[in-house]
Design an enzyme around this catalytic site. Structure first.
Site, PDB file in Angstrom:
ATOM      1  CE  LYS A 151      -2.408   3.352   2.959  1.00 56.79           C
ATOM      2  NZ  LYS A 151      -3.527   3.054   3.589  1.00 56.79           N
ATOM      3  CB  ALA A 204      -7.796   7.318   4.707  1.00 55.11           C
ATOM      4  N   GLY A 205     -10.719   7.861   6.101  1.00 55.26           N
ATOM      5  CA  GLY A 205     -11.715   9.020   6.158  1.00 55.26           C
ATOM      6  C   GLY A 205     -13.194   8.640   6.890  1.00 55.26           C
TER       7      GLY A 205
END
Lengths: 69, 267
Positions: B109, B196-197
């Protein structure tokens, strides 16, 4: 056995020498199967640890997997 | 009266990334949990197969056992190493090679961060690192902005998957730009995994409803009051959002449409 000065994970450190990288891991009580070794910015693959000698002034990085996202 | 639930009308197919097939579309991180037990229980409850880890120096003081493999079996999970904390292509390439040497797989990643406050990705560094790592035989999953052009270029550079953000890492702000994510998914042929988020289950469901192939999350689980319970909620949300996307939602209308017949009313 005498000592030699190396840089280990960014810190100056005296370790027993002469020694191979595998000896160093043994001295630090680290399992070679769970650690990846970089010698002077070059990765040393596991089968070569026992055949790779440490020299004074070498820079060694020992890394492993930690929690992350 | 006895009712039995009908069999689940599954429309889905496995997720394939870099030639490997996965059942779960939820991927989870292993950082920031209050305890290792919380981490292990959350991963189990999430149903995730892909679990991310970071590469860091061994703590030579040995004050604590911090290696994540002490708690997670590499036989049970697909370990996806990240290059978190890297601010240049060269640094990220170095971390990726160290991770591969740990001996689990050649997936990475890829993170190349461009700004310390927002942790937003550096598109130029990402492209440089992706090209080099692909040449070196890596399967690159590139964490990127919700920007179509960068996503297309990462695909052209050989990325095995593109991972646009829902919102900044650790922010929990949810899906800020559904249009961008939807467009990236529509235009790319490699898998699109939102990374993410995501803050809570509705964020995950809404994200999957855009048609993306999966979600990677960490803080939403680690910082929940009950991490394993949130992991279970996220598993349901990802499955629900995916199922809703595949089912095809009704059109949006500005006016009401009666659901009951308008004929046959009493005088």
């Amino acid at each position: 056995m005498s000592e030699m000065a190396i840089v280990l994970n960014g810190e100056p450190r005296r370790v027993p020498g002469p020694a191979t990288l595998l000896d160093l891991l043994g001295h630090l009580q680290l399992d070679p199967r769970t650690v990846v070794v970089e010698l002077n910015r070059e990765i040393v693959r596991r089968p070569l640890l026992a055949a790779t000698p440490l020299s004074p002034g070498d820079s060694v990085e020992l890394v492993h997997f930690v929690g992350g996202g | 009266m006895t009712t039995t639930l009908a069999p689940e009308p599954t429309l889905d197919t496995p997720l394939v990334i870099g030639g490997r097939s996965f059942r779960s579309r939820l991927m989870v991180g292993t950082g920031k949990y209050r305890t290792n037990a919380d981490m292990v229980h959350s991963i189990e409850a999430s149903g995730a197969e892909i679990v991310t880890v970071a590469v860091r120096r061994v703590d030579l003081d040995r004050t604590k056992e911090e290696g994540v493999l002490h708690h997670l079996s590499p036989e049970q999970y697909f370990l996806l190493a990240n290059t978190a904390g890297c601010y240049s292509a060269d640094e990220a390439i170095r971390y990726a090679r160290l991770a591969r040497e740990a001996g689990f797989n050649d997936f990475v990643k890829l993170e190349v961060i461009g700004d310390r406050e927002t942790l937003l990705p550096d598109g130029e560094g990402l492209l440089t690192a992706t090209r080099e790592l692909v040449r070196d035989g890596f399967k690159v999953l590139a964490y990127t902005n919700d920007d179509l052009i960068t996503a297309l270029r990462l695909q052209d550079a050989g990325a095995a998957a593109v991972m646009p953000l829902a919102s900044p890492i650790g922010s929990g702000l949810g899906l800020l730009n559904p249009y961008s994510i939807r467009t990236i998914k529509r235009r790319l042929s490699v898998p699109v995994i939102v990374d993410a988020g995501v803050g809570t289950a509705s964020d995950a469901c809404l994200t999957m409803e855009q048609g993306v192939d999966g979600i990677l999350m960490n803080t939403a689980l680690a910082e929940a009051r009950e991490p394993a319970a949130m992991a279970y909620a996220m598993r349901l949300a990802v499955d629900a959002g995916r199922a809703a996307f595949l089912a095809g939602r009704m059109p949006r209308r500005e006016v009401a449409m009666p659901s009951s017949p308008v004929r046959g009313m009493l005088e």
